[in-house]
Scaffold this motif. Structure first.
Motif, PDB file in Angstrom:
ATOM      1  N   ARG A   9       0.846  -1.180   0.000  1.00 29.97           N
ATOM      2  CA  ARG A   9       0.000   0.000   0.000  1.00 29.97           C
ATOM      3  C   ARG A   9       0.887   1.237   0.000  1.00 29.97           C
ATOM      4  O   ARG A   9       2.047   1.181   0.365  1.00 29.97           O
ATOM      5  CB  ARG A   9      -0.925   0.023   1.223  1.00 29.97           C
ATOM      6  N   PHE A  10       0.315   2.344  -0.416  1.00 29.74           N
ATOM      7  CA  PHE A  10       1.067   3.587  -0.421  1.00 29.74           C
ATOM      8  C   PHE A  10       1.538   3.912   0.986  1.00 29.74           C
ATOM      9  O   PHE A  10       0.785   3.884   1.926  1.00 29.74           O
ATOM     10  CB  PHE A  10       0.188   4.728  -0.956  1.00 29.74           C
ATOM     11  N   GLY A  11       2.820   4.224   1.110  1.00 28.96           N
ATOM     12  CA  GLY A  11       3.380   4.531   2.422  1.00 28.96           C
ATOM     13  C   GLY A  11       4.137   3.389   3.038  1.00 28.96           C
ATOM     14  O   GLY A  11       4.723   3.533   4.081  1.00 28.96           O
ATOM     15  N   GLU A  12       4.084   2.169   2.405  1.00 24.64           N
ATOM     16  CA  GLU A  12       4.850   1.041   2.902  1.00 24.64           C
ATOM     17  C   GLU A  12       5.881   0.629   1.869  1.00 24.64           C
ATOM     18  O   GLU A  12       5.919   1.141   0.755  1.00 24.64           O
ATOM     19  CB  GLU A  12       3.922  -0.146   3.198  1.00 24.64           C
ATOM     20  N   LEU A  13       6.761  -0.288   2.236  1.00 26.50           N
ATOM     21  CA  LEU A  13       7.766  -0.800   1.318  1.00 26.50           C
ATOM     22  C   LEU A  13       7.312  -2.120   0.735  1.00 26.50           C
ATOM     23  O   LEU A  13       6.754  -2.956   1.428  1.00 26.50           O
ATOM     24  CB  LEU A  13       9.100  -1.001   2.044  1.00 26.50           C
ATOM     25  N   ALA A  14       7.570  -2.298  -0.553  1.00 27.76           N
ATOM     26  CA  ALA A  14       7.296  -3.567  -1.195  1.00 27.76           C
ATOM     27  C   ALA A  14       8.545  -4.414  -1.120  1.00 27.76           C
ATOM     28  O   ALA A  14       9.558  -4.088  -1.719  1.00 27.76           O
ATOM     29  CB  ALA A  14       6.890  -3.345  -2.648  1.00 27.76           C
ATOM     30  N   ASP A  15       8.502  -5.510  -0.386  1.00 30.25           N
ATOM     31  CA  ASP A  15       9.662  -6.358  -0.173  1.00 30.25           C
ATOM     32  C   ASP A  15       9.754  -7.379  -1.298  1.00 30.25           C
ATOM     33  O   ASP A  15       8.854  -8.168  -1.503  1.00 30.25           O
ATOM     34  CB  ASP A  15       9.510  -7.077   1.175  1.00 30.25           C
ATOM     35  N   VAL A  16      10.874  -7.345  -2.048  1.00 27.78           N
ATOM     36  CA  VAL A  16      11.038  -8.240  -3.180  1.00 27.78           C
ATOM     37  C   VAL A  16      12.031  -9.332  -2.845  1.00 27.78           C
ATOM     38  O   VAL A  16      12.992  -9.553  -3.554  1.00 27.78           O
ATOM     39  CB  VAL A  16      11.465  -7.464  -4.437  1.00 27.78           C
ATOM     40  N   GLY A  17      11.942  -9.923  -1.734  1.00 27.60           N
ATOM     41  CA  GLY A  17      12.671 -11.133  -1.410  1.00 27.60           C
ATOM     42  C   GLY A  17      14.164 -11.075  -1.597  1.00 27.60           C
ATOM     43  O   GLY A  17      14.750 -10.052  -1.819  1.00 27.60           O
ATOM     44  N   GLY A  18      14.821 -12.250  -1.534  1.00 26.45           N
ATOM     45  CA  GLY A  18      16.273 -12.292  -1.574  1.00 26.45           C
ATOM     46  C   GLY A  18      16.849 -13.148  -2.662  1.00 26.45           C
ATOM     47  O   GLY A  18      18.029 -13.429  -2.646  1.00 26.45           O
ATOM     48  N   GLY A  48      10.791  -1.430  -1.988  1.00 20.72           N
ATOM     49  CA  GLY A  48      11.999  -1.941  -1.380  1.00 20.72           C
ATOM     50  C   GLY A  48      12.537  -3.121  -2.137  1.00 20.72           C
ATOM     51  O   GLY A  48      11.794  -3.983  -2.562  1.00 20.72           O
ATOM     52  N   ALA A  49      13.845  -3.154  -2.344  1.00 18.51           N
ATOM     53  CA  ALA A  49      14.429  -4.213  -3.143  1.00 18.51           C
ATOM     54  C   ALA A  49      14.968  -5.369  -2.334  1.00 18.51           C
ATOM     55  O   ALA A  49      15.457  -6.324  -2.888  1.00 18.51           O
ATOM     56  CB  ALA A  49      15.552  -3.630  -4.001  1.00 18.51           C
ATOM     57  N   GLY A  50      14.933  -5.285  -1.041  1.00 23.23           N
ATOM     58  CA  GLY A  50      15.431  -6.372  -0.221  1.00 23.23           C
ATOM     59  C   GLY A  50      16.918  -6.573  -0.379  1.00 23.23           C
ATOM     60  O   GLY A  50      17.656  -5.675  -0.692  1.00 23.23           O
ATOM     61  N   GLY A  51      17.387  -7.793  -0.175  1.00 24.38           N
ATOM     62  CA  GLY A  51      18.817  -8.055  -0.235  1.00 24.38           C
ATOM     63  C   GLY A  51      19.207  -8.978  -1.348  1.00 24.38           C
ATOM     64  O   GLY A  51      20.239  -9.617  -1.284  1.00 24.38           O
ATOM     65  N   GLY A  52      18.379  -9.098  -2.372  1.00 23.83           N
ATOM     66  CA  GLY A  52      18.635 -10.055  -3.423  1.00 23.83           C
ATOM     67  C   GLY A  52      19.575  -9.546  -4.488  1.00 23.83           C
ATOM     68  O   GLY A  52      20.184  -8.500  -4.381  1.00 23.83           O
ATOM     69  N   GLY A  68      18.145  -2.789  -1.427  1.00 21.85           N
ATOM     70  CA  GLY A  68      18.850  -3.469  -0.350  1.00 21.85           C
ATOM     71  C   GLY A  68      20.329  -3.609  -0.629  1.00 21.85           C
ATOM     72  O   GLY A  68      20.915  -2.865  -1.411  1.00 21.85           O
ATOM     73  N   ALA A  69      20.918  -4.627   0.008  1.00 17.89           N
ATOM     74  CA  ALA A  69      22.360  -4.799  -0.067  1.00 17.89           C
ATOM     75  C   ALA A  69      22.808  -5.657  -1.233  1.00 17.89           C
ATOM     76  O   ALA A  69      23.987  -5.940  -1.370  1.00 17.89           O
ATOM     77  CB  ALA A  69      22.865  -5.415   1.239  1.00 17.89           C
ATOM     78  N   GLY A  70      21.876  -6.052  -2.105  1.00 19.68           N
ATOM     79  CA  GLY A  70      22.231  -6.898  -3.227  1.00 19.68           C
ATOM     80  C   GLY A  70      22.630  -6.115  -4.453  1.00 19.68           C
ATOM     81  O   GLY A  70      23.020  -4.952  -4.382  1.00 19.68           O
ATOM     82  N   ASP A  80       9.450  12.211 -10.032  1.00 18.85           N
ATOM     83  CA  ASP A  80      10.479  12.632  -9.081  1.00 18.85           C
ATOM     84  C   ASP A  80      10.727  11.477  -8.123  1.00 18.85           C
ATOM     85  O   ASP A  80       9.789  10.973  -7.494  1.00 18.85           O
ATOM     86  CB  ASP A  80      10.025  13.860  -8.292  1.00 18.85           C
ATOM     87  N   TYR A  81      12.006  11.071  -7.984  1.00 20.00           N
ATOM     88  CA  TYR A  81      12.314   9.876  -7.211  1.00 20.00           C
ATOM     89  C   TYR A  81      13.401  10.128  -6.179  1.00 20.00           C
ATOM     90  O   TYR A  81      14.316  10.926  -6.387  1.00 20.00           O
ATOM     91  CB  TYR A  81      12.800   8.741  -8.122  1.00 20.00           C
ATOM     92  N   LEU A  82      13.309   9.407  -5.087  1.00 24.38           N
ATOM     93  CA  LEU A  82      14.392   9.244  -4.126  1.00 24.38           C
ATOM     94  C   LEU A  82      14.808   7.789  -4.168  1.00 24.38           C
ATOM     95  O   LEU A  82      13.987   6.904  -3.942  1.00 24.38           O
ATOM     96  CB  LEU A  82      13.956   9.630  -2.710  1.00 24.38           C
ATOM     97  N   VAL A  83      16.079   7.535  -4.491  1.00 19.28           N
ATOM     98  CA  VAL A  83      16.608   6.179  -4.525  1.00 19.28           C
ATOM     99  C   VAL A  83      17.598   6.023  -3.385  1.00 19.28           C
ATOM    100  O   VAL A  83      18.578   6.762  -3.291  1.00 19.28           O
ATOM    101  CB  VAL A  83      17.310   5.877  -5.869  1.00 19.28           C
ATOM    102  N   GLU A  84      17.347   5.069  -2.512  1.00 26.14           N
ATOM    103  CA  GLU A  84      18.243   4.761  -1.401  1.00 26.14           C
ATOM    104  C   GLU A  84      19.034   3.520  -1.782  1.00 26.14           C
ATOM    105  O   GLU A  84      18.529   2.409  -1.766  1.00 26.14           O
ATOM    106  CB  GLU A  84      17.444   4.549  -0.124  1.00 26.14           C
ATOM    107  N   SER A  85      20.290   3.730  -2.162  1.00 27.54           N
ATOM    108  CA  SER A  85      21.120   2.647  -2.678  1.00 27.54           C
ATOM    109  C   SER A  85      21.994   2.093  -1.556  1.00 27.54           C
ATOM    110  O   SER A  85      22.716   2.832  -0.897  1.00 27.54           O
ATOM    111  CB  SER A  85      21.987   3.164  -3.826  1.00 27.54           C
ATOM    112  N   GLY A  86      21.948   0.756  -1.398  1.00 29.04           N
ATOM    113  CA  GLY A  86      22.714   0.136  -0.329  1.00 29.04           C
ATOM    114  C   GLY A  86      23.601  -1.003  -0.774  1.00 29.04           C
ATOM    115  O   GLY A  86      24.248  -1.643   0.048  1.00 29.04           O
ATOM    116  N   GLY A  87      23.648  -1.269  -2.070  1.00 35.11           N
ATOM    117  CA  GLY A  87      24.420  -2.414  -2.544  1.00 35.11           C
ATOM    118  C   GLY A  87      25.273  -2.068  -3.740  1.00 35.11           C
ATOM    119  O   GLY A  87      25.978  -1.064  -3.753  1.00 35.11           O
TER     120      GLY A  87
END
Length: 312
Positions: A9-18, A48-52, A68-70, A80-87
């Motif tokens: 839903r809007f306001g949450e993260l979509a978790d795409v597994g690992g 959200g991209a998870g750690g995959g 995520g960290a993958g 307009d986007y904010l990308v939080e890159s961790g991998g």
């Protein structure tokens, strides 16, 4: 519930597994059947991209992508986007406005498209191809290779790592920082290359426009271009490199206090170019002007005469 076991839903993260997931999602209108519940008219998708590894996103609205960290492929649309890159991420923009926060990333490759990009680096490495927009880059401690957008008005701060910056157009501002040698390349516009905050051995490349180049606190190198440059020499030793076929412009060099600070290096010229320069130099009350055989003209303020000892 989505096929990934989490309602989106809007306001949450979509978790795409690992795992190695190669799905692409088009979310301009909250498309049905893609496994996600998009609220009509929300105008945004926090994801959200998870750690995959190999997760791929194709987004067409405005939102936040938390990778995520993958190893993630992130394809952005016209919003307009904010990308939080961790991998280790590959980020491809289109024609919106993107902010990439990579303070926790290992390495990133960013293709700017026609967008206006803002990038904030961390300890990881980054390569940025600015595309046809105007870009802002704040480097971190990692290595960086950055090409500003061709629309000009790029603001590129090298950070503290080993960085190479290329201007993209008129009005660019580029900054060297820290104690590690960095390279700043002017492009075809009127640009400013500033090393006043650097103590490293930096290299500044003049372009084909009217450039303002400011040396740093260390021993710096200045490579002549085809345009007109005003150079504030470094506080240490300044080496001026002239490459036959690349030079041909004019330079005004300020800030030298003693001839011992000055070195001239010639590349690709005829055998007796050094003698030609010494013979044709012209001294005045303000300094000395030298002319090369390719019509490159340089005036060194506060220097009475060029000697053979000034050649590298």
């Amino acid at each position: 519930m989505s096929e990934f076991g989490k309602e989106t839903r809007f306001g949450e993260l979509a978790d795409v597994g690992g795992g190695r997931d190669h799905r692409g999602f088009a979310r301009d209108r909250g498309d049905a059947g893609d496994g996600f519940n998009s609220p009509a008219g929300s105008g945004g998708w926090p994801d959200g991209a998870g750690g995959g590894t190999g997760a791929t996103y194709a987004l067409g609205a405005t939102g936040t992508v938390s990778a995520g960290a993958g190893q993630n492929d992130i394809v952005l649309g016209s919003g307009d986007y904010l990308v939080e890159s961790g991998g280790q991420d590959v980020i491809t923009a289109a024609h919106g406005k993107e902010t990439v926060e990579a303070t926790a990333a290992m390495s990133d490759l960013v293709r700017g498209g026609s967008s206006d990009l803002v990038f904030m680096g961390g300890t990881g490495s980054v390569t940025i191809h600015g595309g046809s927009g105007s870009d802002t880059f704040f480097g971190g401690a990692g290595d960086a290779l950055v090409r500003g957008g061709t629309a000009g008005n790029n603001f590129l701060d090298a950070g503290g790592g080993a960085a190479t910056l290329f201007g993209g157009g008129n009005g660019d501002q580029m900054f060297a920082n820290g104690g590690i040698g960095q390279a700043l390349h002017a492009g075809g516009g009127n640009e400013t290359l500033n090393g006043s905050g650097s103590s490293g051995r930096d290299t500044f490349f003049g372009g084909s426009g009217r450039d303002q180049i400011i040396g740093g606190q260390g021993d710096d190198t200045f490579v002549a271009g085809r345009g007109a440059a005003t150079i504030d020499a470094s506080l240490g030793r300044s080496t001026f490199i002239f490459i036959n076929g690349r030079a041909g412009g004019t330079e005004l060099v300020q800030g030298l206090l003693d001839p011992s600070q000055l070195k001239i290096s010639l590349s690709g010229y005829r055998q007796h170019e050094e003698n030609y320069i010494l013979k044709h130099q012209a001294s005045s009350a303000s300094g000395v002007t030298i002319t090369l055989s390719d019509h490159t003209t340089v005036t060194f303020e506060n220097i009475a005469q060029i000697a053979r000892a000034n050649f590298a």
